[in-house]
Design an enzyme around this catalytic site. Sequence first.
Site, PDB file in Angstrom:
ATOM      1  N   GLU A  38      21.196  12.698   2.201  1.00 47.35           N
ATOM      2  CA  GLU A  38      20.429  13.492   3.163  1.00 47.35           C
ATOM      3  C   GLU A  38      21.650  14.159   3.951  1.00 47.35           C
ATOM      4  O   GLU A  38      21.119  15.090   4.398  1.00 47.35           O
ATOM      5  CB  GLU A  38      19.897  12.391   4.144  1.00 47.35           C
ATOM      6  CG  GLU A  38      18.591  11.912   3.190  1.00 47.35           C
ATOM      7  CD  GLU A  38      17.287  11.416   4.290  1.00 47.35           C
ATOM      8  OE1 GLU A  38      17.619  11.363   5.611  1.00 47.35           O
ATOM      9  OE2 GLU A  38      16.459  10.697   3.857  1.00 47.35           O
ATOM     10  N   ASP A  62       5.689   9.527   0.308  1.00 47.71           N
ATOM     11  CA  ASP A  62       7.057   8.886   0.261  1.00 47.71           C
ATOM     12  C   ASP A  62       7.273   8.664   1.582  1.00 47.71           C
ATOM     13  O   ASP A  62       6.694   8.985   2.594  1.00 47.71           O
ATOM     14  CB  ASP A  62       8.090   9.863  -0.087  1.00 47.71           C
ATOM     15  CG  ASP A  62       9.555   9.311  -0.193  1.00 47.71           C
ATOM     16  OD1 ASP A  62       9.667   8.079  -0.701  1.00 47.71           O
ATOM     17  OD2 ASP A  62      10.453   9.865   0.284  1.00 47.71           O
ATOM     18  N   SER A  63       8.174   7.675   1.692  1.00 50.08           N
ATOM     19  CA  SER A  63       8.866   7.190   3.153  1.00 50.08           C
ATOM     20  C   SER A  63       9.237   8.225   4.325  1.00 50.08           C
ATOM     21  O   SER A  63       9.389   8.221   5.036  1.00 50.08           O
ATOM     22  CB  SER A  63       9.708   6.154   2.934  1.00 50.08           C
ATOM     23  OG  SER A  63      10.842   6.493   2.228  1.00 50.08           O
ATOM     24  N   CYS A 114       7.671   7.046  -3.691  1.00 51.43           N
ATOM     25  CA  CYS A 114       8.651   6.299  -3.188  1.00 51.43           C
ATOM     26  C   CYS A 114       8.735   5.234  -4.099  1.00 51.43           C
ATOM     27  O   CYS A 114       7.801   4.619  -4.471  1.00 51.43           O
ATOM     28  CB  CYS A 114       8.174   5.878  -1.928  1.00 51.43           C
ATOM     29  SG  CYS A 114       9.394   4.709  -0.911  1.00 51.43           S
ATOM     30  N   ASN A 115      10.070   4.830  -4.768  1.00 44.51           N
ATOM     31  CA  ASN A 115      10.403   3.886  -5.474  1.00 44.51           C
ATOM     32  C   ASN A 115      10.024   2.362  -4.794  1.00 44.51           C
ATOM     33  O   ASN A 115       9.510   1.582  -5.531  1.00 44.51           O
ATOM     34  CB  ASN A 115      11.776   3.731  -6.039  1.00 44.51           C
ATOM     35  CG  ASN A 115      12.136   4.594  -6.894  1.00 44.51           C
ATOM     36  OD1 ASN A 115      12.151   4.460  -8.157  1.00 44.51           O
ATOM     37  ND2 ASN A 115      12.361   6.047  -6.608  1.00 44.51           N
ATOM     38  N   CYS A 122      15.686   5.243  -7.053  1.00 43.41           N
ATOM     39  CA  CYS A 122      15.453   5.639  -5.643  1.00 43.41           C
ATOM     40  C   CYS A 122      15.317   7.153  -5.603  1.00 43.41           C
ATOM     41  O   CYS A 122      16.004   7.966  -6.398  1.00 43.41           O
ATOM     42  CB  CYS A 122      16.646   5.101  -4.988  1.00 43.41           C
ATOM     43  SG  CYS A 122      16.392   5.328  -3.016  1.00 43.41           S
ATOM     44  N   THR A 123      14.440   7.668  -4.862  1.00 51.39           N
ATOM     45  CA  THR A 123      13.997   8.899  -4.878  1.00 51.39           C
ATOM     46  C   THR A 123      15.282   9.960  -4.568  1.00 51.39           C
ATOM     47  O   THR A 123      15.442  10.901  -5.045  1.00 51.39           O
ATOM     48  CB  THR A 123      13.252   9.270  -3.509  1.00 51.39           C
ATOM     49  OG1 THR A 123      13.618   8.508  -2.288  1.00 51.39           O
ATOM     50  CG2 THR A 123      11.626   8.933  -3.874  1.00 51.39           C
ATOM     51  N   HIS A 124      16.070   9.312  -3.897  1.00 46.09           N
ATOM     52  CA  HIS A 124      17.507  10.053  -3.301  1.00 46.09           C
ATOM     53  C   HIS A 124      18.389  10.265  -4.532  1.00 46.09           C
ATOM     54  O   HIS A 124      19.228  11.013  -4.479  1.00 46.09           O
ATOM     55  CB  HIS A 124      18.011   9.590  -2.078  1.00 46.09           C
ATOM     56  CG  HIS A 124      17.315   9.592  -0.994  1.00 46.09           C
ATOM     57  ND1 HIS A 124      16.164   9.185  -0.834  1.00 46.09           N
ATOM     58  CD2 HIS A 124      17.693  10.372   0.321  1.00 46.09           C
ATOM     59  CE1 HIS A 124      15.621   9.590   0.715  1.00 46.09           C
ATOM     60  NE2 HIS A 124      16.578  10.171   1.133  1.00 46.09           N
ATOM     61  N   TYR A 165      11.856   2.642   4.086  1.00 46.15           N
ATOM     62  CA  TYR A 165      11.067   1.435   3.600  1.00 46.15           C
ATOM     63  C   TYR A 165      11.991   0.437   3.165  1.00 46.15           C
ATOM     64  O   TYR A 165      11.638  -0.699   2.863  1.00 46.15           O
ATOM     65  CB  TYR A 165      10.051   2.144   2.466  1.00 46.15           C
ATOM     66  CG  TYR A 165       8.816   2.672   3.102  1.00 46.15           C
ATOM     67  CD1 TYR A 165       8.657   3.171   4.364  1.00 46.15           C
ATOM     68  CD2 TYR A 165       7.797   3.045   2.314  1.00 46.15           C
ATOM     69  CE1 TYR A 165       7.689   3.724   4.968  1.00 46.15           C
ATOM     70  CE2 TYR A 165       6.673   3.774   2.833  1.00 46.15           C
ATOM     71  CZ  TYR A 165       6.509   4.188   4.196  1.00 46.15           C
ATOM     72  OH  TYR A 165       5.540   4.807   4.674  1.00 46.15           O
ATOM     73  N   GLY A 166      12.991   1.003   2.447  1.00 46.50           N
ATOM     74  CA  GLY A 166      13.983   0.149   1.530  1.00 46.50           C
ATOM     75  C   GLY A 166      14.374  -1.158   2.210  1.00 46.50           C
ATOM     76  O   GLY A 166      14.930  -1.889   1.451  1.00 46.50           O
TER      77      GLY A 166
HETATM   78  N1  DGL Z   1      12.125   6.700  -0.648  1.00 46.90           N
HETATM   79  C1  DGL Z   1      12.733   5.552  -0.797  1.00 46.90           C
HETATM   80  C2  DGL Z   1      12.817   5.008  -2.348  1.00 46.90           C
HETATM   81  O1  DGL Z   1      12.557   5.676  -3.332  1.00 46.90           O
HETATM   82  C3  DGL Z   1      14.120   5.578  -0.246  1.00 46.90           C
HETATM   83  C4  DGL Z   1      14.374   5.614   1.145  1.00 46.90           C
HETATM   84  C5  DGL Z   1      13.714   4.486   1.925  1.00 46.90           C
HETATM   85  O2  DGL Z   1      14.263   3.625   1.939  1.00 46.90           O
HETATM   86  O3  DGL Z   1      12.835   4.841   2.385  1.00 46.90           O
HETATM   87  O4  DGL Z   1      13.044   3.714  -2.549  1.00 46.90           O
END
Ligand code: DGL
Length: 272
Positions: free
Chosen positions: A152, A10-11, A73-74, A184-186, A42-43
């Site tokens: 977070e 994941d990012s 990571c999405n 999104c993961t969060h 990454y988003g």
């Molecule tokens: N892990 C990213 C996602 O699921 C969220 C955090 C990011 O922007 O890197 O899209």
Amino acid sequence: MNDRPIGVFDSGIGGLTVLKEIFRDLPGENTVYLGDTARVPYGIRSAETVTRYSFENAGFLVAEGIKLLVVACNTASAVSLDAIKEKVSIPVIGVIDPGAKGAVMATRNKRVGVIGTEATVNSKAYSRIIKAMDNTIEVFSLPCPLFVPLAEEGLTDDEVATLVAGRYLGNLKDRGIDTLVLGCTHYPLLKGVISKVMGHGIVLIDSAIETVREIKKALREYGIEGNHPDEGTASPLRRFYVTDATDRFIKVGERFLGQKIEHIEKINVGGN
Ligand code: DGL
């Protein structure tokens, strides 16, 4: 029996929501997690940059001897999954297909909402896959970038989260959707507040939970299942790698994962 680890990247910290479900549903599997904490988020990056980072992360994990790769990571799944699949010779599972499938199964009125990062929403990956499965479904997508820092910081169920969720989701609510993909993961950490704002009739699709179903299926199909915990084996090896300092990852990550993070190491990937 195949005791090589499942690799997950994941990012940063967010993919731990997927890892948590792997621990819950596949407790006997060895795992290795890579959080690219030096280059998160990454988003907000271009597809080209996210794809380059994803190749580097995948390459690192493949060199670790993994048997299956999970792109947790999405954003990375949305923009680079097909390219990663072409690059590596092991099975690769992303989080978009499972989440999309979950939404298609759940919707009754054929109106589905998708929330994610800007890059995920811009890629239209969820809407493309949902429509490929059922083109009568209408998809309404919306980026909710502030949900990432809220999760977070642990601000998941107070008035700040409620205010932000209300501001973001008001429009989606007016669209009459009956299903909402947490793309999104969060976002699974904000399930409580999202469901409060959307109203209890709305089905929330947690990509993390849907993804583990796909992982189980792939392990079976490829004949690469690991230990079953009932078989009296030693506890599984769960390694963590990050590309920046380990302290914050451990502090925030233990909250995401709901358990201790041990066996962690800082590494360099792609000269970050
Ligand atoms: N892990 C990213 C996602 O699921 C969220 C955090 C990011 O922007 O890197 O899209």
